[in-house]
Design a protein around this motif. Structure first.
Motif, short mmCIF file in Angstrom:
data_model
loop_
_atom_site.label_atom_id
_atom_site.label_comp_id
_atom_site.label_asym_id
_atom_site.label_seq_id
_atom_site.Cartn_x
_atom_site.Cartn_y
_atom_site.Cartn_z
N ILE A 197 0.83 -1.20 0.00
CA ILE A 197 0.00 0.00 0.00
C ILE A 197 0.86 1.25 0.00
N LEU A 198 1.92 1.25 0.80
CA LEU A 198 2.81 2.41 0.85
C LEU A 198 3.47 2.65 -0.50
N ALA A 199 3.93 1.58 -1.14
CA ALA A 199 4.55 1.73 -2.47
C ALA A 199 3.55 2.25 -3.48
N PHE A 200 2.33 1.76 -3.42
CA PHE A 200 1.28 2.24 -4.33
C PHE A 200 1.03 3.73 -4.14
N ILE A 201 0.97 4.18 -2.90
CA ILE A 201 0.75 5.60 -2.63
C ILE A 201 1.89 6.43 -3.20
N ALA A 202 3.12 6.01 -2.95
CA ALA A 202 4.28 6.76 -3.45
C ALA A 202 4.28 6.83 -4.97
N ASP B 261 12.85 7.12 -9.32
CA ASP B 261 13.71 7.09 -10.50
C ASP B 261 15.01 6.33 -10.25
N ASP B 262 15.12 5.66 -9.12
CA ASP B 262 16.34 4.94 -8.76
C ASP B 262 15.95 3.56 -8.27
N ALA B 263 16.12 2.55 -9.12
CA ALA B 263 15.65 1.20 -8.79
C ALA B 263 16.32 0.64 -7.55
N PHE B 264 17.62 0.89 -7.38
CA PHE B 264 18.32 0.36 -6.22
C PHE B 264 17.85 1.03 -4.94
N ALA B 265 17.73 2.36 -4.97
CA ALA B 265 17.28 3.09 -3.79
C ALA B 265 15.85 2.69 -3.42
N PHE B 266 15.02 2.47 -4.44
CA PHE B 266 13.64 2.06 -4.15
C PHE B 266 13.62 0.66 -3.54
N ALA B 267 14.50 -0.22 -4.01
CA ALA B 267 14.58 -1.56 -3.45
C ALA B 267 15.05 -1.52 -1.99
N ARG B 268 15.98 -0.63 -1.67
CA ARG B 268 16.43 -0.48 -0.29
C ARG B 268 15.28 -0.01 0.60
N LEU B 269 14.48 0.90 0.09
CA LEU B 269 13.31 1.36 0.82
C LEU B 269 12.35 0.20 1.07
N GLN B 270 12.13 -0.60 0.04
CA GLN B 270 11.24 -1.75 0.17
C GLN B 270 11.81 -2.77 1.16
N ALA B 271 13.12 -2.91 1.18
CA ALA B 271 13.73 -3.84 2.12
C ALA B 271 13.48 -3.42 3.56
N ILE C 296 8.16 6.97 2.48
CA ILE C 296 7.13 6.11 3.05
C ILE C 296 7.67 5.21 4.16
N CYS C 297 8.98 5.13 4.33
CA CYS C 297 9.54 4.40 5.47
C CYS C 297 9.25 5.11 6.79
N ASP C 298 9.15 6.43 6.74
CA ASP C 298 9.05 7.20 7.98
C ASP C 298 7.73 7.01 8.71
N PRO C 299 6.58 7.08 8.03
CA PRO C 299 5.35 6.79 8.78
C PRO C 299 5.26 5.36 9.26
N TYR C 300 5.91 4.44 8.55
CA TYR C 300 5.87 3.04 8.98
C TYR C 300 6.71 2.85 10.24
N LEU C 301 7.93 3.39 10.26
CA LEU C 301 8.74 3.29 11.47
C LEU C 301 8.06 4.00 12.63
#
Length: 209
Positions: free
Chosen positions: A68-73, A85-95, A161-166
């Motif tokens: 849901i967070l990824a969809f919102i972003a 626009d950065d696949a690696f940075a987005f993957a780190r966020l998802q991790a 989107i990591c911040d509201p989750y943490l």
């Protein structure tokens, strides 16, 4: 219009905050877990998992906080809630968000949801799980504090989107028997998050309904 199904003090708070931060047009539906509304046929028709959050979109219903967070972003790129626009940075966020979902939240759930893993009548097993929670949750946050939190926001200079989750998960620390003072970065993050206008607005809504 997007419709968020949530319950107060649940992990759905992260999605609620993200929608507000994104400037999305949405409405909310509050479920009363004390009345077991999440297990009623009307809601199971929406989310057969019987949990929150669930986000109804014009293409169907999404579940699971990281999704849901990824969809919102991705749906509101102008809000800059993820490095799209950065696949690696987005993957780190998802991790990071996946760790909160699959490890931290599960460790927390052993305090309240023991019957998910053992028979409800096995009092000794449930008590053993509950006794372990301060240690297991504490170890999760030790890792976040030491290795995963870049600062000043979770991923670095940019709010994501990591911040509201943490923020959502860290609000459970005291209830889990863990002293937030052990984690200065996380505690400071929680305090700064609480001052954001979007967070204040969502917390007020969830308190007042």
């Amino acid at each position: 219009m997007l419709k968020l199904f949530y319950s107060p003090n649940s992990c759905a708070l992260a999605s609620h905050i993200a929608l507000q931060e994104a400037g999305a047009s949405y409405e909310t539906v509050r479920l009363d877990f004390r009345a077991n509304e999440q297990r009623k046929p009307e809601y199971l028709a929406i989310n057969p998992k019987g949990r929150v959050p669930a986000l109804a979109t014009d293409r169907g219903v999404l579940t699971e906080t990281p999704a849901i967070l990824a969809f919102i972003a991705q749906s509101f790129p102008q809000a800059r809630l993820a490095p799209l626009d950065d696949a690696f940075a987005f993957a780190r966020l998802q991790a990071f968000n996946s760790y909160l979902c699959a490890t931290v939240h599960v460790a927390h759930a052993h305090r309240l949801r023991g019957p998910r893993w053992v028979d409800a009548g096995d009092a000794a097993a449930i008590a053993a799980m509950q006794k372990k929670v301060p240690q297991s949750v504490g170890e999760c946050f030790e890792l976040i504090e030491r290795e995963m939190f870049a600062g000043p926001w979770v991923m670095g200079d940019g709010y994501t989107i990591c911040d509201p989750y943490l923020f959502t998960v860290s609000r459970w620390l005291e209830g889990d028997g863990v002293d937030p003072a052990r984690f200065p970065k996380v505690r400071d993050h929680r305090q700064r998050m609480a001052e954001r206008p979007a967070v204040k607005a969502v917390l007020e809504e969830e308190r007042s309904e």
